[in-house]
Each structure stands twice: as C-alpha cells, then as structure tokens.
Design an enzyme around this catalytic site. Structure first.
Site, mmCIF file in Angstrom:
data_model
loop_
_atom_site.group_PDB
_atom_site.id
_atom_site.type_symbol
_atom_site.label_atom_id
_atom_site.label_comp_id
_atom_site.label_asym_id
_atom_site.label_seq_id
_atom_site.Cartn_x
_atom_site.Cartn_y
_atom_site.Cartn_z
ATOM 1 N N GLY A 1 0.784 -1.227 0.000
ATOM 2 C CA GLY A 1 0.000 0.000 0.000
ATOM 3 C C GLY A 1 0.817 1.279 0.000
ATOM 4 O O GLY A 1 0.330 2.322 0.449
ATOM 5 N N MET B 1 -3.637 -6.928 -7.176
ATOM 6 C CA MET B 1 -3.044 -7.955 -8.018
ATOM 7 C C MET B 1 -4.071 -9.000 -8.463
ATOM 8 O O MET B 1 -3.900 -10.194 -8.249
ATOM 9 C CB MET B 1 -1.858 -8.603 -7.288
ATOM 10 C CG MET B 1 -0.814 -7.588 -6.847
ATOM 11 S SD MET B 1 -0.271 -6.464 -8.174
ATOM 12 C CE MET B 1 1.193 -7.314 -8.716
ATOM 13 N N ILE C 1 -6.670 -9.763 -11.993
ATOM 14 C CA ILE C 1 -7.152 -9.327 -13.306
ATOM 15 C C ILE C 1 -8.664 -9.164 -13.201
ATOM 16 O O ILE C 1 -9.360 -10.048 -12.689
ATOM 17 C CB ILE C 1 -6.758 -10.341 -14.387
ATOM 18 C CG1 ILE C 1 -5.227 -10.318 -14.525
ATOM 19 C CG2 ILE C 1 -7.437 -10.005 -15.710
ATOM 20 C CD1 ILE C 1 -4.676 -11.280 -15.532
ATOM 21 N N ASN D 1 -4.992 3.029 -12.922
ATOM 22 C CA ASN D 1 -4.065 2.048 -12.357
ATOM 23 C C ASN D 1 -2.645 2.578 -12.478
ATOM 24 O O ASN D 1 -2.332 3.322 -13.405
ATOM 25 C CB ASN D 1 -4.178 0.736 -13.149
ATOM 26 C CG ASN D 1 -3.219 -0.338 -12.653
ATOM 27 O OD1 ASN D 1 -3.098 -0.565 -11.452
ATOM 28 N ND2 ASN D 1 -2.528 -1.002 -13.570
ATOM 29 N N HIS E 1 1.193 1.220 -13.009
ATOM 30 C CA HIS E 1 1.901 0.011 -13.462
ATOM 31 C C HIS E 1 3.395 0.311 -13.509
ATOM 32 O O HIS E 1 3.805 1.359 -14.018
ATOM 33 C CB HIS E 1 1.389 -0.408 -14.847
ATOM 34 C CG HIS E 1 2.021 -1.674 -15.326
ATOM 35 N ND1 HIS E 1 1.689 -2.907 -14.811
ATOM 36 C CD2 HIS E 1 2.997 -1.891 -16.234
ATOM 37 C CE1 HIS E 1 2.423 -3.842 -15.403
ATOM 38 N NE2 HIS E 1 3.232 -3.251 -16.265
ATOM 39 N N GLY F 1 -8.539 -4.904 -21.623
ATOM 40 C CA GLY F 1 -7.239 -5.505 -21.960
ATOM 41 C C GLY F 1 -6.222 -5.185 -20.871
ATOM 42 O O GLY F 1 -6.142 -4.045 -20.417
HETATM 43 C C1 GAR Z 1 3.674 -1.089 -7.270
HETATM 44 O O1 GAR Z 1 4.983 -1.090 -7.745
HETATM 45 C C2 GAR Z 1 2.681 -1.061 -8.419
HETATM 46 O O2 GAR Z 1 3.128 -0.305 -9.506
HETATM 47 C C3 GAR Z 1 2.617 -2.534 -8.780
HETATM 48 O O3 GAR Z 1 2.611 -3.200 -7.551
HETATM 49 C C4 GAR Z 1 3.340 -2.420 -6.590
HETATM 50 C C5 GAR Z 1 2.450 -2.229 -5.396
HETATM 51 O O4 GAR Z 1 3.156 -1.605 -4.370
HETATM 52 N N1 GAR Z 1 1.447 -2.822 -9.536
HETATM 53 C C6 GAR Z 1 1.397 -3.754 -10.474
HETATM 54 O O5 GAR Z 1 2.332 -4.464 -10.751
HETATM 55 C C7 GAR Z 1 0.055 -3.869 -11.171
HETATM 56 N N2 GAR Z 1 0.179 -4.671 -12.336
HETATM 57 P P1 GAR Z 1 2.394 -0.808 -3.242
HETATM 58 O O6 GAR Z 1 1.372 -1.794 -2.639
HETATM 59 O O7 GAR Z 1 3.459 -0.449 -2.260
HETATM 60 O O8 GAR Z 1 1.753 0.374 -3.880
#
Ligand code: GAR
Length: 196
Positions: free
Chosen positions: A14, A92, A94, A109, A111, A145
């Site tokens: 988070g 995490m 889909i 989102n 990424h 997508g």
């Molecule tokens: C972050 O790096 C985010 O960009 C990635 O997960 C991490 C979550 O960290 N998201 C993805 O890979 C989505 N496909 P956080 O919980 O500390 O924000």
C-alpha cells in the site's frame, strides 16, 4: 470545490495508496479518499488506511463461486461509499469485463513499466533482461485488456550498472509515488477524461 470521492483497491503493502492518502490530505486537492478495499486480509496497507481514519473493506475472491459474483459485491461496496473514482494501487487481480466497463473512465491504475512495454508481472526483471537503459512507471485508465488503457502520465528512471530487480523497483517506486497523486489530481479536477 466539490472533491471527488475516491476508493483505492490494494492487495499488499500500500505504498502508492499512502502517497494518494497523503496528497488528498491537502485542502486544495480535488479528491478525498473515502475507502480502501483489499482482496487480502493480510494486506499491510489496510492498517495504514485505518490509521488515517479511512473506511476499509476486505473480500477474498476465493469465498465466491465466480469472479463475477466477487466483483458484483466489490462494486456494491464501492457504491456504498458513493465513490466517483477507483484507483488500483497494487491490486493484483485481473478484473472482469463487466466490472471494468462499469467503472470505465473512472478507474485508473499504476503500473511499474513504461507501457506499452512489459505488461503484467515481473516488469523490473524483464527490463533488466532486455538490457533496457531506461525504465519507469505509468498511470493509465483501466480497460478490459490488461495494462492497455489510455496513458495519463509516465515517469522514466535510468537503469544503472549493478541494478537488481529490487534496486530498480525502488528507484521506480519513488516516481510512482510522485505521478500517481498527480494523475489523480488531473482526473478528479476534470482536466482529463476519456470517452468510450
Ligand atoms: C507497485 O509497484 C505497483 O506499480 C505494482 O505493484 C506495486 C504495489 O506496491 N502494480 C502492479 O504491478 C500492477 N500490475 P504498493 O502496494 O506499495 O503500492
């Protein structure tokens, strides 16, 4: 100024959620965080959200017979918070077409890659394996997508000698925390929109 009501969906740490919460604590920020939803009860971000006095909800998809039923209840939860905008922040899972279409133009989102490069998982390892010299992160609208919606903001970082996926991820994460609040500001203030 009417502030847009925002829910954040998380699955873990988070840190992006925290960056959004902290940005929204500024009185002139055009959005307020009204709820944090997690599909994992153990997500550390839940306690952080609660410590800011933000409502939290947890639902495990495994408790539902289908993804559609899980996502229907997720939408009901978000609507009970009267949400205008949904921010995925390390969520995490889909998402199904119906859920995504329900929130079309209102869900964004973050990424950890320079989309359209490296959709999906393990983006930092893939960038290193490719010998990339730059890497980064993207905030985009969510469409059915995977990692394919219209881009809102990107930030680049250099890939440096000796980088591991973890070192590179940390360098990218600093930029994620900068551009995600900025992208939400653009959407919540009406400076950007998409039409379907
Ligand atoms: C972050 O790096 C985010 O960009 C990635 O997960 C991490 C979550 O960290 N998201 C993805 O890979 C989505 N496909 P956080 O919980 O500390 O924000």
């Amino acid at each position: 100024m009417t502030r847009k009501r925002v829910a954040i969906l998380i699955s873990g740490r988070g840190s992006n959620m925290s960056a959004l919460i902290e940005a929204a604590e500024a009185p002139d920020y055009p959005a307020e965080i009204v709820g944090v939803f997690s599909n994992r009860a153990a997500a550390p971000g839940l306690a952080i959200a609660a410590s800011h006095g933000i409502a939290t909800a947890v639902l495990a998809q495994s408790r539902f017979p289908s993804r559609d039923m899980f996502e229907d209840v997720m939408t009901q939860t978000l609507e009970s918070w009267d949400v205008d905008i949904v921010c995925l922040a390390g969520f995490m899972r889909i998402l199904g077409v119906d859920f995504v279409n329900h929130w079309a133009g209102r869900m964004i989102n973050i990424h950890p890659s320079l989309l359209p490069l490296y959709k999906g998982l393990n983006t930092h390892a893939l960038a290193l394996a490719d010998g990339a010299t730059t890497h980064g992160c993207t905030v985009h609208f969510v469409t059915p997508g995977l990692d394919e919606g219209v881009l809102i903001l990107q930030a680049q970082v250099p890939v440096l000698p000796g980088d591991t996926p973890e070192i590179l991820a940390d360098r990218v994460l600093v930029q994620e925390h900068r551009i995600y609040p900025e992208a939400l500001r653009l959407l919540a203030s009406g400076q950007i929109s998409v039409s379907s």
